[in-house]
Design an enzyme around this catalytic site. Sequence first.
Site, mmCIF file in Angstrom:
data_model
loop_
_atom_site.group_PDB
_atom_site.id
_atom_site.type_symbol
_atom_site.label_atom_id
_atom_site.label_comp_id
_atom_site.label_asym_id
_atom_site.label_seq_id
_atom_site.Cartn_x
_atom_site.Cartn_y
_atom_site.Cartn_z
ATOM 1 N N GLY A 10 62.434 71.857 9.788
ATOM 2 C CA GLY A 10 61.913 72.765 10.614
ATOM 3 C C GLY A 10 61.162 73.798 9.891
ATOM 4 O O GLY A 10 61.122 75.010 10.277
ATOM 5 N N ILE A 37 58.609 67.957 11.738
ATOM 6 C CA ILE A 37 58.033 66.910 12.506
ATOM 7 C C ILE A 37 56.484 66.836 12.709
ATOM 8 O O ILE A 37 55.930 65.845 12.952
ATOM 9 C CB ILE A 37 58.620 66.697 13.876
ATOM 10 C CG1 ILE A 37 58.614 65.329 14.654
ATOM 11 C CG2 ILE A 37 58.229 67.829 15.013
ATOM 12 C CD1 ILE A 37 59.331 65.212 15.626
ATOM 13 N N TYR A 144 70.284 76.212 25.967
ATOM 14 C CA TYR A 144 70.232 76.465 24.488
ATOM 15 C C TYR A 144 71.383 77.363 24.157
ATOM 16 O O TYR A 144 71.830 77.038 22.999
ATOM 17 C CB TYR A 144 68.909 77.514 24.464
ATOM 18 C CG TYR A 144 68.592 78.215 23.160
ATOM 19 C CD1 TYR A 144 68.428 77.444 22.218
ATOM 20 C CD2 TYR A 144 68.702 79.523 23.147
ATOM 21 C CE1 TYR A 144 68.034 78.006 20.843
ATOM 22 C CE2 TYR A 144 68.489 80.079 21.860
ATOM 23 C CZ TYR A 144 68.001 79.500 20.678
ATOM 24 O OH TYR A 144 67.723 80.113 19.609
HETATM 25 C C1 AKB Z 1 64.921 82.699 22.377
HETATM 26 O O1 AKB Z 1 64.401 83.783 22.983
HETATM 27 O O2 AKB Z 1 65.053 81.764 22.739
HETATM 28 C C2 AKB Z 1 65.125 83.167 20.868
HETATM 29 C C3 AKB Z 1 66.652 83.455 20.653
HETATM 30 C C4 AKB Z 1 67.152 84.768 20.995
HETATM 31 O O3 AKB Z 1 67.381 82.671 19.862
HETATM 32 N N1 AKB Z 1 64.202 83.805 20.157
#
Ligand code: AKB
Length: 316
Positions: A10, A37, A144
């Site tokens: 990455g 990638i 996330y």
């Molecule tokens: C995001 O905004 O998703 C990233 C983080 C804070 O991990 N910059």
Amino acid sequence: MAQERILIIGACGQIGVELTLALRNLYGNDNVIATDIRGEHELLKGSGPYEVLNAMDEPSILDLVRKEKITQIYLLAAMLSATGEKDPKRAWITNMQSVRQVLDIGVQEKLHKIYWPSSIAVFGQSTPRENTPQQTIIEPLTVYGISKYAGELWCQYYRQRWNLDVRSLRYPGLISWKSEPGGGTTDYAVEIYYDALRKGRYTSFLDKGTYLPMMYMDDAIRATIELMEAPSEQIKTNMAYNVSAMSFAPEEVAASIQKIIPDFQISYAPDFRQNIANGWPKSIDDSNARNDWGWQPDFDLDKMTKTMLKNLKTKL
Ligand code: AKB
């Protein structure tokens, strides 16, 4: 001690470009193999070895580790918060599979060290939002954040079970001018500088009063390298370290820009990213990082604004 050989997965992302260049300065260009990638980033060209590599392709990663006699991996490939919400299933698979594979390769190939970034996204609405402690309630609300917290737990598991030296930071929003971010909730704090120079105005997708922890990229790169260089006895948590530098809301970046571009205008049109930001801390307590391995940020908002505008002006 034998020469360290570093693999970056990455390398063309927002952190990857600058971290690759910094590690090449430290370890020598040929000892840092950059991969991504996509095709090679302009700023990496001519600075050292580059290969196209998919972070999900375990056999190719293993081949490269063996071929290049790699001793450390920095896994930076990930889907960030805003992109993750658009395709949660893909974000989960991408973020989890890549880290599990690298941890397995770390054990199998007896790597010296692994770096894997976490994020303030691990925290959720039940977490104290001001001065969020290192250890607190952690109930992430985005895919996330869930993947980053699960990844932290996997890193802890591999540290404890196989004595793998894997280190991690919970990055706040990162602001940089060399490479652009992609798909984050904190990206407004980069876009605003581009639009200030290009258009003299910016419409923020986060509302007035949305405070988030932030850091200038130079500080983030230094934090990463200082963590990785610290003697192992100074690493006192098996989870990722909180790190921070500043905390601000969109109107405060605007005010900082107006000190240099007085006519700059900001307006607000919050979108789905506002909900993500509402679940994140406003500021971070990073005293563990400061006490354990001496973390100390250098950039505040005005110093960062000056540096961003000066460099972006030349770049644009
Ligand atoms: C995001 O905004 O998703 C990233 C983080 C804070 O991990 N910059």
